[in-house]
Design an enzyme around this catalytic site. Structure first.
Site, PDB file in Angstrom:
ATOM      1  N   HIS A  29       6.206  -0.802  -5.585  1.00 33.69           N
ATOM      2  CA  HIS A  29       6.069  -0.724  -4.194  1.00 33.69           C
ATOM      3  C   HIS A  29       5.709  -2.169  -3.668  1.00 33.69           C
ATOM      4  O   HIS A  29       5.902  -2.606  -2.887  1.00 33.69           O
ATOM      5  CB  HIS A  29       4.965   0.328  -3.961  1.00 33.69           C
ATOM      6  CG  HIS A  29       4.315   0.163  -2.539  1.00 33.69           C
ATOM      7  ND1 HIS A  29       4.774   1.331  -1.531  1.00 33.69           N
ATOM      8  CD2 HIS A  29       3.360  -0.583  -2.109  1.00 33.69           C
ATOM      9  CE1 HIS A  29       3.960   0.853  -0.547  1.00 33.69           C
ATOM     10  NE2 HIS A  29       3.269  -0.067  -0.928  1.00 33.69           N
ATOM     11  N   GLU A  30       4.778  -2.862  -4.423  1.00 33.55           N
ATOM     12  CA  GLU A  30       4.073  -4.195  -3.896  1.00 33.55           C
ATOM     13  C   GLU A  30       5.152  -5.176  -3.941  1.00 33.55           C
ATOM     14  O   GLU A  30       5.308  -6.014  -3.128  1.00 33.55           O
ATOM     15  CB  GLU A  30       2.923  -4.465  -4.762  1.00 33.55           C
ATOM     16  CG  GLU A  30       1.723  -3.526  -4.766  1.00 33.55           C
ATOM     17  CD  GLU A  30       1.454  -3.424  -3.492  1.00 33.55           C
ATOM     18  OE1 GLU A  30       1.337  -4.345  -2.543  1.00 33.55           O
ATOM     19  OE2 GLU A  30       0.728  -2.346  -3.105  1.00 33.55           O
TER      20      GLU A  30
ATOM     21  N   HIS B 192       7.144  -5.094  -1.085  1.00 34.47           N
ATOM     22  CA  HIS B 192       6.601  -5.778   0.178  1.00 34.47           C
ATOM     23  C   HIS B 192       6.817  -7.190   0.106  1.00 34.47           C
ATOM     24  O   HIS B 192       7.107  -7.777   1.128  1.00 34.47           O
ATOM     25  CB  HIS B 192       5.147  -5.537   0.068  1.00 34.47           C
ATOM     26  CG  HIS B 192       4.800  -4.261   0.704  1.00 34.47           C
ATOM     27  ND1 HIS B 192       5.179  -3.949   2.020  1.00 34.47           N
ATOM     28  CD2 HIS B 192       3.746  -3.262   0.370  1.00 34.47           C
ATOM     29  CE1 HIS B 192       4.589  -2.769   2.267  1.00 34.47           C
ATOM     30  NE2 HIS B 192       3.750  -2.386   1.248  1.00 34.47           N
TER      31      HIS B 192
ATOM     32  N   GLU C  54       5.066   0.584   5.313  1.00 31.15           N
ATOM     33  CA  GLU C  54       4.346   1.197   4.149  1.00 31.15           C
ATOM     34  C   GLU C  54       5.700   2.245   3.695  1.00 31.15           C
ATOM     35  O   GLU C  54       5.866   2.518   2.259  1.00 31.15           O
ATOM     36  CB  GLU C  54       3.080   1.845   4.391  1.00 31.15           C
ATOM     37  CG  GLU C  54       2.083   0.832   4.479  1.00 31.15           C
ATOM     38  CD  GLU C  54       1.781   0.176   3.033  1.00 31.15           C
ATOM     39  OE1 GLU C  54       2.040   0.825   1.803  1.00 31.15           O
ATOM     40  OE2 GLU C  54       1.536  -0.897   3.001  1.00 31.15           O
TER      41      GLU C  54
END
Length: 289
Positions: free
Chosen positions: A138-139, A142, A207
């Site tokens: 997930h990070e 980003h 997100e």
């Protein structure tokens, strides 16, 4: 199409945010009968955007008292981040560790070549390797989607709007040169509110995309869903203190690091955890047990 629409939505919301900032300048200009305030607001916006672009990594890392770690100090973190970076065919970011026991993680940096990923001590103790891999996926997304640039710039401009609105409320309404004090008061109250709503909408969109893209990168949506459930429980037991530096960096974190419900939760930059988990369950085609 879904990602394209989200990109257009983010661009449109950012345009509205700039319009609010210039609107504040217009209100001040109407009171002073000069166009100078509009140009000042524009310059402040540009300067703030540039500052957010170049310093987003330093600001977030400093706020969490994070420090860089070597592969010898954090072999599991390095192994996971390296594997996912290779899988995505992207540069490997710098890796940081924050001593806080509140479980959380964030990525920062203006582009993939200048990025950093930070985990807290708390999240390393809480999650197993599979869940940690889901969080890091997930990070990293980003970073690769350049969401850190977007969120940092939006947060900076929204902060300027809030500060200018407060100044207008204190000084602007009592200025005898102001031809329309009621409009000034209304704008001073509504502009920060609008900026918060726009920041929230942009952050939530990014997100959801990072959840989806990260799950695609790891190939394991339920690992991230399980991690999010544990993180939510962990934060509720050990939230971060609402220090302003932490508040300013909280939009970068994988989960809202503060305890709160009601109005505070409604205006959180993070989507409801239940909805995030439900979306990941739909991706996996089965519920999280």
């Amino acid at each position: 199409m879904h990602k394209h629409n989200n990109g257009l939505k983010t661009a449109a919301l950012f345009g509205v945010l700039w319009a609010v900032l210039l609107g504040l300048g217009a209100i001040i200009a109407a009171g002073t009968r000069s166009t100078t305030p509009i140009w000042i607001m524009a310059l402040i916006g540009v300067a703030t955007t540039a500052y957010g672009y170049w310093n987003s990594d330093k600001i977030a890392i400093r706020s969490m008292a994070a420090y860089p770690v070597t592969e010898a100090q954090a072999p599991q973190l390095y192994q996971i981040v390296r594997e996912l970076s290779v899988r995505a065919n992207k540069p490997m970011p710098r890796i940081y560790l924050s001593p806080t026991m509140t479980p959380n993680a964030f990525a920062t940096g203006r582009n993939p070549k200048n990025a950093a990923v930070c985990c807290t001590e708390g999240i390393l103790h809480l999650l197993d390797a599979r869940e940690l891999r889901g969080v890091l996926g997930h990070e990293l997304m980003h970073v690769y989607n350049r969401d850190i640039l977007t969120s940092s710039v939006v947060a900076a401009v929204a902060g300027v709007i809030t500060s200018v609105g407060q100044m207008l409320l204190i000084f602007g309404s009592g200025d005898r040169r102001n031809a329309n004090p009621l409009a000034t008061i209304a704008m001073a109250l509504l502009a920060p509110f609008a900026a918060s709503l726009i920041q929230m909408a942009i952050s939530r969109t990014r997100e959801f995309d990072a959840d989806e893209d990260g799950a695609e990168l790891t190939g394991d949506p339920l690992a991230l869903a399980s991690a999010l459930r544990k993180i939510e429980s962990g934060v509720s037991q050990l939230p971060l203190p609402p220090d302003q530096r932490l508040v300013n960096a909280s939009h970068l974190m994988i989960a809202n690091p503060f305890r709160g419900g009601g109005i505070r939760r409604m205006f959180s930059t993070h989507p409801p955890m239940k909805e995030r988990i439900s979306r990941l369950e739909r991706m996996a085609g089965r519920p999280l047990l």
